[in-house]
Design a protein around this motif. Structure first.
Motif, PDB file in Angstrom:
ATOM      1  N   ALA A 183       6.107   6.288   3.163  1.00  0.00           N
ATOM      2  CA  ALA A 183       5.838   5.918   1.701  1.00  0.00           C
ATOM      3  C   ALA A 183       7.148   6.356   0.996  1.00  0.00           C
ATOM      4  N   ALA A 184       7.976   7.473   1.247  1.00  0.00           N
ATOM      5  CA  ALA A 184       9.121   7.895   0.427  1.00  0.00           C
ATOM      6  C   ALA A 184      10.131   6.864   0.498  1.00  0.00           C
ATOM      7  N   PHE A 234       0.511   7.680   8.781  1.00  0.00           N
ATOM      8  CA  PHE A 234       1.948   7.270   8.876  1.00  0.00           C
ATOM      9  C   PHE A 234       2.326   7.171   7.377  1.00  0.00           C
ATOM     10  N   SER A 235       1.688   6.620   6.226  1.00  0.00           N
ATOM     11  CA  SER A 235       2.271   6.274   5.196  1.00  0.00           C
ATOM     12  C   SER A 235       2.653   7.924   4.505  1.00  0.00           C
ATOM     13  N   TYR A 242      -5.903   1.117  -0.313  1.00  0.00           N
ATOM     14  CA  TYR A 242      -6.732   0.623   0.838  1.00  0.00           C
ATOM     15  C   TYR A 242      -6.367   0.481   2.088  1.00  0.00           C
ATOM     16  N   MET A 243      -6.240   1.884   2.636  1.00  0.00           N
ATOM     17  CA  MET A 243      -5.831   2.046   4.029  1.00  0.00           C
ATOM     18  C   MET A 243      -6.638   2.761   4.797  1.00  0.00           C
ATOM     19  N   THR A 244      -6.656   2.400   6.196  1.00  0.00           N
ATOM     20  CA  THR A 244      -7.437   3.480   7.103  1.00  0.00           C
ATOM     21  C   THR A 244      -6.779   4.744   7.404  1.00  0.00           C
ATOM     22  N   GLU A 300       1.042  -1.144   0.001  1.00  0.00           N
ATOM     23  CA  GLU A 300       0.123  -0.050   0.066  1.00  0.00           C
ATOM     24  C   GLU A 300       0.996   1.267  -0.024  1.00  0.00           C
ATOM     25  N   ASN A 301       2.012   1.203   0.792  1.00  0.00           N
ATOM     26  CA  ASN A 301       2.897   2.242   0.703  1.00  0.00           C
ATOM     27  C   ASN A 301       3.352   2.636  -0.697  1.00  0.00           C
TER      28      ASN A 301
END
Length: 375
Positions: A330-331, A325-326, A317-319, A304-305
């Motif tokens: 994510a980077a 946090f992402s 699809y993340m809460t 997802e990240n």
């Protein structure tokens, strides 16, 4: 169960209702799809509709003598075959011996899978199947006349669980059932069904439930979730009602997993060996099933990240907590390390499943992540 109890699947309902009116339903129909998409509910709703004497254009009436008997699943022309665990000491060797439990189970479960049924039978650690003796029981019933219905219906749940003996004995009946007799089979794994049985049934694929239909279910009683949360949960379920309810009930567990995911990533980034050891020791104490679930959760969050970096919200699809946090993490997940991330996490999961030393597995995982975060 009525068609109104089936979430979404409007086109399939329309097809079944039209076939019922035209009298063109095949004598052997195979409903294929995940349990959470409504396969069983569709089959049972169709059986009810066929025999309802006061049906409308959209559903059974719920008031005629046939519907009243279907309400209690006691109609003499409705028969079930389903996986059981034979217990000779209790004289439970065929499905009829489990009918009281089966009826009470269906009364409280519109959507269900094999694990829920095994739990209801208090047989979670046992292997359930459809035994050869079942075919003799059905063949005897089919040798008798239809009592009162327009159609006699046999509903086989999970035909992939039929023993070869049972399947072979029923082959002729599935190919040429008695007059006004329909056989509905409901399968999650049609590829596991005996080929000769599979070839004798007309297949209806039941796909994922539309996100909008699932969201509407969550907004209505008894859930009454806010619209935004309902839509998020519906998207995360990928069209599977059972998965959606599991996700809702597991929200507390996922919050714990997210905290541990953030912890291992931050410890590894800062190369804090002391905290890595503390993390490994704590994870070693939560039990193998939760360890395995955490590693599966971590693999999903890595994927997802990676997707998050492309600003493609419709396929993320993340809460909200995961997204928060992402937005910063994510980077550090990119095309140079994403596959390696998934690989080390899946290897750790495999080692846990093989009863490896959990503390060593999680400490080693943290060390490997230290390297991957720098890629």
């Amino acid at each position: 169960m009525y068609f109104k109890d089936v979430i979404g699947q409007d086109e399939l309902k329309r097809q079944l209702i039209q076939s019922a009116h035209e009298g063109t339903l095949p004598h052997a129909q195979l409903f294929c799809g995940k349990a959470g998409t409504g396969t069983f509910s569709l089959a049972l709703a169709c059986a009810r509709y066929l025999n309802c004497t006061g049906r409308s254009e959209t559903d059974a009436c719920g008031r005629c003598p046939s519907c009243l008997k279907y309400n209690g699943l006691i109609h003499p022309d409705l028969h079930f075959i389903f996986p059981i665990v034979a217990v000779k000491e209790q004289k439970k060797q065929i499905c009829d011996d489990y009918l009281p439990q089966w009826r009470s189970f269906l009364a409280s479960h519109t959507y269900f899978d094999l694990n829920l049924w095994l739990s209801h039978m208090d047989a979670l650690n046992k292997q359930a199947c459809i035994y050869g003796k079942e075919s003799d029981n059905i063949l005897h019933k089919f040798s008798l006349r239809i009592y009162e219905a327009a159609y006699r219906v046999l509903l086989i749940w999970m035909p992939e669980r039929m023993s070869q003996t049972c399947a072979n004995k029923l082959l002729k009946t599935i190919e040429e059932p008695p007059r006004n007799t329909l056989i509905f089979m409901v399968s999650e794994e049609p590829d596991q069904i005996l080929g000769t049985v599979l070839s004798r049934a007309q297949r209806m694929n039941v796909g994922p439930i539309a996100t909008e239909a699932l969201a509407e279910t969550l907004e209505a009683p008894p859930h009454e979730l806010p619209a935004a949360e309902a839509r998020l949960q519906a998207r995360l379920s990928h069209g599977d009602y059972l998965r959606m309810m599991e996700n809702i009930h597991a929200s507390e567990e996922n919050e714990f997993f997210l905290q541990q995911f953030m912890r291992i990533m931050r410890n590894s980034w800062s190369k804090n060996v002391k905290e890595m050891k503390a993390f490994a020791e704590e994870m070693a104490g939560i039990g193998r099933e939760r360890q395995k679930n955490f590693l599966a959760y971590s693999q999903r969050l890595i994927r997802e990240n990676f997707v998050y970096r492309f600003n493609a919200g419709e396929i993320n699809y993340m809460t909200p907590a995961e997204q928060a946090f992402s937005s910063r993490f994510a980077a550090y997940v990119n095309e140079r390390n994403v596959f390696d991330f998934v690989k080390v996490l899946s290897e750790a999961e495999r080692h846990i499943m093989q009863n490896g030393h959990a503390k060593m597995i999680f400490f080693d995982l943290a060390l490997q992540i230290t390297v991957l975060l720098k890629k």
